[in-house]
Motif scaffolding. Structure first.
Motif, PDB file in Angstrom:
ATOM      1  N   UNK A  89       0.836  -1.212   0.000  1.00  0.00           N
ATOM      2  CA  UNK A  89       0.000   0.000   0.000  1.00  0.00           C
ATOM      3  C   UNK A  89       0.868   1.259   0.000  1.00  0.00           C
ATOM      4  N   UNK A  90       1.992   1.203   0.716  1.00  0.00           N
ATOM      5  CA  UNK A  90       2.915   2.353   0.722  1.00  0.00           C
ATOM      6  C   UNK A  90       3.464   2.580  -0.687  1.00  0.00           C
ATOM      7  N   UNK A  91       3.827   1.480  -1.334  1.00  0.00           N
ATOM      8  CA  UNK A  91       4.353   1.574  -2.701  1.00  0.00           C
ATOM      9  C   UNK A  91       3.309   2.195  -3.637  1.00  0.00           C
ATOM     10  N   UNK A  92       2.074   1.712  -3.517  1.00  0.00           N
ATOM     11  CA  UNK A  92       0.995   2.232  -4.384  1.00  0.00           C
ATOM     12  C   UNK A  92       0.693   3.701  -4.074  1.00  0.00           C
TER      13      UNK A  92
ATOM     14  N   UNK B 136       2.998   5.779  -2.969  1.00  0.00           N
ATOM     15  CA  UNK B 136       4.177   6.533  -3.414  1.00  0.00           C
ATOM     16  C   UNK B 136       4.128   6.839  -4.909  1.00  0.00           C
TER      17      UNK B 136
END
Lengths: 257, 284
Positions: A96-99, A101
């Motif tokens: 979720x952090x990647x998405x 970002x």
């Protein structure tokens, strides 16, 4: 010898940091600057009086930019604070952090051209609502990522302690989480304000030339080669961040550290 | 009653404001570039991509944008490392702890305007050179903006990134306890040069690598600075994409979206590398 070289380096560094502001202010007070004069020849308050006068486009766009930035910053900070907690304690936190970002890392102007079709369909092109929504789409991911470092084990432990002692969710939120998050909220608000305040590419595409923010005016003045009005608009753009940076320096240093 | 941490509410907002625009925007760009949507498109085709790759424009644009990001970041990292290693505590308190923040107050468009006024033929530097007798007329001064060596763009990008890296390295210097390592190295007989090049710089660079990659991504998407200070050719990816999409030639639009897709793919790869390099959970 070594001592003087170090002093020279520091002096140069101080010049690099301050010269742009000094030059822009000098130009904003000027009406004539012919080559090869090093400094503007005629310094006057006239530009500022005209531009800051009632009903002038610049003073209007200053108010528009300020309103947009304040609204975007407040919304992004509140939503980011709530959503970051969801992501921080989610089993798929890293994904979720990647998405989150990804939209933040994309160039706002390219993101805007990809979203333009939907904004046209929703009737959000060329109006204030569209600009606010578009800026929120790039400020919110920043806010979420920013708050992720806040939701650590310590905060969770404090909240659990409140529940153990018979406290309710609302009490834990109001008396534990919010006071702990105070400095984070201030910094995030400030950073989101800057994201919105500095925005040009996205605003020019979604605003479609109908909403004139300060950055749009700076670009117009540069295109018209009106360097004195451009410098004045630049000063207006720089002033609020300088004041806020000065005020929040302590918080920012803590955060970066 | 409104619950701020309700899971369904949280997921809906996250979907609505971050994931949906991302998927919808990129989906539309991909569909347009393959002829699936759009005014003049008539169904799936690779023609737009073939046209785009038949000229060197897009290759040059990607290389040019990467080069600008690399050059400005390299200079910025070099200066920041030198400054922090020479003055490790200077930015903690005192006047420099305030001054270092000044460039952060500059939007890209304002920084670009200042550097245009500073470096152009009739700019401050040219006037200074004239007053010092180095040049005798405007044309004697070299082109430093809209120039072939991209000096204007690189200077502006460096100026804008400098405070971030100085503050990053100053904080890493403290967090990584570099002073202790340096003292230990001296005690073991290392010279000052060895301590800097074998201990301090490798530690700082290694710890800052994910931030460097993220900053590189941001620089790839830079728009205002190359628009104002760059030449009409080559163009950066953002400028190229916007030109193809905003001009009146409708046949260029699918290619503009193809450029946007290429850029997004590049960002995705770099972001993936940054996440892989970062052992910790990723934060700003």
């Amino acid at each position: 010898m070594k001592y003087s070289i170090k002093h020279l380096i520091l002096l140069m560094l101080a010049l690099v940091f301050t010269l742009p502001i000094v030059i822009l202010f000098l130009l904003s007070f000027s009406q004539k600057w012919v080559f090869p004069k090093l400094l503007p020849e005629k310094l006057t308050l006239e530009n500022w009086i005209i531009i800051l006068g009632d009903g002038h486009v610049i003073s209007n766009s200053f108010v528009i930019s300020l309103s947009i930035a304040l609204f975007v910053a407040a919304s992004a900070t509140i939503l980011g604070f709530i959503l970051s907690r969801y992501i921080a304690y989610h089993p798929k936190r890293r994904l979720l952090t990647f998405l989150t970002y990804f939209p933040f890392a994309l160039s706002p102007v390219i993101f805007a051209i990809c979203l333009k079709y939907y904004f046209i369909k929703l009737g959000l092109i060329g109006n204030l609502y569209g600009i606010v929504l578009a800026q929120l789409i790039i400020a919110l991911p920043y806010s979420i990522i920013f708050f992720l470092s806040f939701w650590n084990q310590k905060v969770l432990d404090y909240q659990n302690l409140v529940y153990t002692l018979g406290g309710k969710q609302k009490q834990a939120f109001l008396y534990i989480t919010l006071p702990l998050a105070k400095s984070f909220l201030i910094i995030c608000f400030f950073q989101c304000f800057l994201i919105s305040w500095f925005e040009y590419g996205l605003t020019s595409i979604i605003g479609y030339g109908k909403i004139s923010t300060l950055t749009i005016h700076v670009f117009q003045f540069i295109n018209e080669a009106n360097i004195f009005y451009a410098a004045l608009s630049c000063c207006l753009l720089i002033l609020p961040p300088v004041i806020l940076l000065w005020f929040n320096k302590r918080f920012i240093i803590q955060q970066k550290g | 009653m409104f619950k701020p941490f309700n899971k369904t509410f949280n997921f809906s907002i996250l979907l609505l404001f971050t994931l949906l625009p991302l998927l919808a925007g990129l989906g539309y760009a991909i569909a347009y570039s393959f002829g699936l949507v759009g005014v003049l498109n008539k169904g799936f085709t690779l023609e737009n991509w073939k046209i785009l790759f038949s000229t060197s424009e897009v290759y040059i644009s990607v290389l040019y944008t990467s080069w600008l990001a690399f050059a400005s970041l390299s200079i910025c990292i070099f200066i920041s490392l030198a400054v922090v290693l020479a003055f490790p505590t200077k930015f903690k308190s005192g006047i420099f702890s305030y001054l270092v923040y000044m460039p952060l107050a500059f939007p890209s468009i304002v920084a670009a305007f200042f550097f245009f006024q500073f470096l152009s033929n009739a700019g401050i530097l040219a006037r200074l050179c004239y007053q010092l007798g180095i040049i005798s007329q405007i044309s004697d001064f070299p082109n430093l903006v809209n120039d072939s060596y991209h000096i204007g763009i690189i200077s502006t990008q460096t100026f804008l990134s400098l405070p971030f890296f100085i503050l990053l390295y100053a904080s890493l210097y403290q967090a990584e306890k570099l002073e202790d390592y340096q003292k230990l190295a001296y005690a073991l007989g290392a010279s000052k040069k060895q301590t800097i090049f074998k201990i301090s710089i490798p530690i700082l660079l290694k710890r800052s690598l994910p931030s460097i990659i993220i900053y590189f991504i941001f620089k790839l998407g830079s728009y205002e600075v190359p628009l104002l200070l760059g030449k009409s050719s080559p163009e950066t990816i953002s400028v190229l994409a916007v030109r193809k999409l905003q001009k009146f030639n409708l046949l260029d639009i699918p290619q503009g979206y193809a450029v946007a897709v290429i850029y997004a793919f590049l960002v995705l790869i770099l972001l993936f590398i940054a996440f892989k390099k970062s052992k910790h959970q990723y934060e700003v």
